[in-house]
Design a protein around this motif. Structure first.
Motif, PDB file in Angstrom:
ATOM      1  N   UNK A 160      12.260  -1.172   1.442  1.00 22.80           N
ATOM      2  CA  UNK A 160      12.805  -0.391   0.324  1.00 22.80           C
ATOM      3  C   UNK A 160      12.560  -1.105  -1.007  1.00 22.80           C
ATOM      4  N   UNK A 161      12.690  -2.429  -0.989  1.00 25.30           N
ATOM      5  CA  UNK A 161      12.476  -3.210  -2.216  1.00 25.30           C
ATOM      6  C   UNK A 161      11.070  -2.954  -2.772  1.00 25.30           C
ATOM      7  N   UNK A 162      10.081  -2.851  -1.885  1.00 23.41           N
ATOM      8  CA  UNK A 162       8.703  -2.597  -2.321  1.00 23.41           C
ATOM      9  C   UNK A 162       8.582  -1.241  -3.021  1.00 23.41           C
ATOM     10  N   UNK A 222       8.777  12.045   0.942  1.00 21.88           N
ATOM     11  CA  UNK A 222       9.656  11.518   1.990  1.00 21.88           C
ATOM     12  C   UNK A 222       9.102  10.132   2.315  1.00 21.88           C
ATOM     13  N   UNK A 223       9.831   9.093   1.922  1.00 23.16           N
ATOM     14  CA  UNK A 223       9.370   7.712   2.097  1.00 23.16           C
ATOM     15  C   UNK A 223      10.073   7.101   3.303  1.00 23.16           C
ATOM     16  N   UNK A 224       9.282   6.647   4.275  1.00 22.18           N
ATOM     17  CA  UNK A 224       9.844   6.201   5.555  1.00 22.18           C
ATOM     18  C   UNK A 224       9.977   4.681   5.623  1.00 22.18           C
ATOM     19  N   UNK A 225      11.071   4.248   6.222  1.00 22.14           N
ATOM     20  CA  UNK A 225      11.345   2.835   6.442  1.00 22.14           C
ATOM     21  C   UNK A 225      11.953   2.699   7.832  1.00 22.14           C
ATOM     22  N   UNK A 226      11.883   1.501   8.403  1.00 21.22           N
ATOM     23  CA  UNK A 226      12.504   1.317   9.721  1.00 21.22           C
ATOM     24  C   UNK A 226      11.947   0.114  10.449  1.00 21.22           C
ATOM     25  N   UNK A 227      12.707  -0.356  11.436  1.00 21.37           N
ATOM     26  CA  UNK A 227      12.363  -1.589  12.136  1.00 21.37           C
ATOM     27  C   UNK A 227      11.872  -1.314  13.550  1.00 21.37           C
ATOM     28  N   UNK A 228      11.088  -2.241  14.092  1.00 23.50           N
ATOM     29  CA  UNK A 228      10.625  -2.144  15.476  1.00 23.50           C
ATOM     30  C   UNK A 228      11.727  -2.647  16.412  1.00 23.50           C
ATOM     31  N   UNK A 229      11.497  -2.464  17.717  1.00 24.99           N
ATOM     32  CA  UNK A 229      12.479  -2.928  18.705  1.00 24.99           C
ATOM     33  C   UNK A 229      12.618  -4.454  18.641  1.00 24.99           C
ATOM     34  N   UNK A 230      11.483  -5.160  18.512  1.00 27.04           N
ATOM     35  CA  UNK A 230      11.540  -6.632  18.417  1.00 27.04           C
ATOM     36  C   UNK A 230      12.388  -7.061  17.223  1.00 27.04           C
ATOM     37  N   UNK A 231      12.174  -6.375  16.099  1.00 27.61           N
ATOM     38  CA  UNK A 231      12.923  -6.728  14.884  1.00 27.61           C
ATOM     39  C   UNK A 231      14.410  -6.448  15.053  1.00 27.61           C
ATOM     40  N   UNK A 232      14.724  -5.323  15.712  1.00 28.03           N
ATOM     41  CA  UNK A 232      16.143  -5.018  15.936  1.00 28.03           C
ATOM     42  C   UNK A 232      16.769  -6.055  16.861  1.00 28.03           C
ATOM     43  N   UNK A 233      16.046  -6.383  17.938  1.00 21.78           N
ATOM     44  CA  UNK A 233      16.619  -7.328  18.905  1.00 21.78           C
ATOM     45  C   UNK A 233      16.755  -8.726  18.307  1.00 21.78           C
ATOM     46  N   UNK A 234      15.937  -9.020  17.282  1.00 22.83           N
ATOM     47  CA  UNK A 234      16.029 -10.321  16.604  1.00 22.83           C
ATOM     48  C   UNK A 234      17.082 -10.288  15.487  1.00 22.83           C
ATOM     49  N   UNK A 235      17.786  -9.151  15.374  1.00 19.89           N
ATOM     50  CA  UNK A 235      18.840  -9.039  14.356  1.00 19.89           C
ATOM     51  C   UNK A 235      18.294  -8.894  12.941  1.00 19.89           C
ATOM     52  N   UNK A 236      17.062  -8.358  12.847  1.00 18.45           N
ATOM     53  CA  UNK A 236      16.405  -8.297  11.526  1.00 18.45           C
ATOM     54  C   UNK A 236      16.396  -6.892  10.922  1.00 18.45           C
ATOM     55  N   UNK A 276       0.840  -1.209   0.000  1.00 21.58           N
ATOM     56  CA  UNK A 276       0.000   0.000   0.000  1.00 21.58           C
ATOM     57  C   UNK A 276       0.873   1.257   0.000  1.00 21.58           C
ATOM     58  N   UNK A 277       1.907   1.252   0.831  1.00 19.66           N
ATOM     59  CA  UNK A 277       2.822   2.398   0.868  1.00 19.66           C
ATOM     60  C   UNK A 277       3.406   2.635  -0.527  1.00 19.66           C
ATOM     61  N   UNK A 278       3.785   1.547  -1.192  1.00 16.96           N
ATOM     62  CA  UNK A 278       4.361   1.664  -2.539  1.00 16.96           C
ATOM     63  C   UNK A 278       3.357   2.254  -3.530  1.00 16.96           C
TER      64      UNK A 278
END
Length: 248
Positions: A146-148, A123-137, A107-109
């Motif tokens: 970004x690929x989308x 201005x197109x925003x991207x970023x990970x949640x805390x869970x995703x960061x802590x899971x190394x993702x 939808x964002x795309x």
């Protein structure tokens, strides 16, 4: 390198006419670094008002839009409407849109594609949640988001700024260290070089957004792959001027 520093102020759902007058007067007083591009993201209901009082040197952005020019979409606004009131930017895919309102990558795309086709800058925003960061993702998530966007942007990269916002650092007072932020920006640029083109990777501006303040802006702004900021709460305060001037 020559990427122009770009600072966005996302007011989110804040402000009334009195507060807006104060913010705009503060920006007029400045002085703002003439080498920095400044864009303020305004609640839809105030877009025309802000456009009427802000200097032409400051861009005005809507905080969201829909993926069609008009129609039966109660409560939405279109890129055509944003342009009609004189604004020239829109913020899309903000983490609050993704997490609170459930907006998915596709939808964002679609929104990004329509906004660009309509002649808005994005201005197109991207970023990970805390869970995703802590899971190394972190990289996995940022690259997926970004690929989308790649087919949506096509060859319109000159009108796009990417904003990397670690969701865990928005409004929490937590900030990625300058090194953490720089690392993600550098790996994103590297990914773009392989998946879009080396030229796009070199020229696209990537903002950092995540509890940026006058205190940490200088150090963040000195990182080679950080080309500006998308600022939340601090954009409502006088310190926004210092953030704009971080690379002076």
């Amino acid at each position: 390198m020559g990427r122009k520093f770009v600072v966005g102020g996302n007011w989110k759902m804040n402000g009334d006419k009195n507060q807006i007058n104060e913010i705009v007067n503060n920006l007029k007083k400045g002085p703002l670094d003439p080498n920095a591009e400044v864009v303020i993201g305004v609640p839809a209901i105030y877009l025309a008002y802000v456009k009427s009082i802000v200097p032409n040197t400051i861009g005005v952005a809507a905080q969201n839009c829909w993926k069609a020019p008009k129609g039966a979409f109660t409560g939405e606004i279109s890129p055509a409407m944003i342009k009609d009131v004189g604004a020239d930017w829109v913020i899309l895919g903000h983490s609050e849109r993704r997490t609170i309102f459930g907006e998915k990558d596709d939808l964002v795309a679609e929104k990004v594609a329509h906004a660009l086709e309509s002649g808005l800058k994005v201005i197109a925003c991207i970023g990970e949640t805390l869970e995703e960061r802590e899971a190394g993702k972190t990289e996995e998530v940022v690259f997926r988001q970004t690929k989308a966007l790649l087919p949506a942007i096509g060859n319109n990269w000159a009108n796009v700024v990417l904003a990397y916002e670690p969701v865990w650092a928005i409004g929490t007072g937590k900030t990625a260290t300058p090194q953490q932020a720089q690392d993600v920006h550098a790996s994103l640029r590297n990914w773009l070089s392989s998946n879009a083109s080396p030229d796009i990777a070199e020229t696209v501006r990537i903002q950092y957004g995540g509890s940026v303040t006058a205190v940490n802006a200088k150090e963040l702004g000195a990182c080679p792959d950080i080309d500006g900021f998308l600022v939340g709460g601090a954009s409502l305060k006088p310190e926004f001027v210092d953030i704009v001037n971080a690379t002076q």
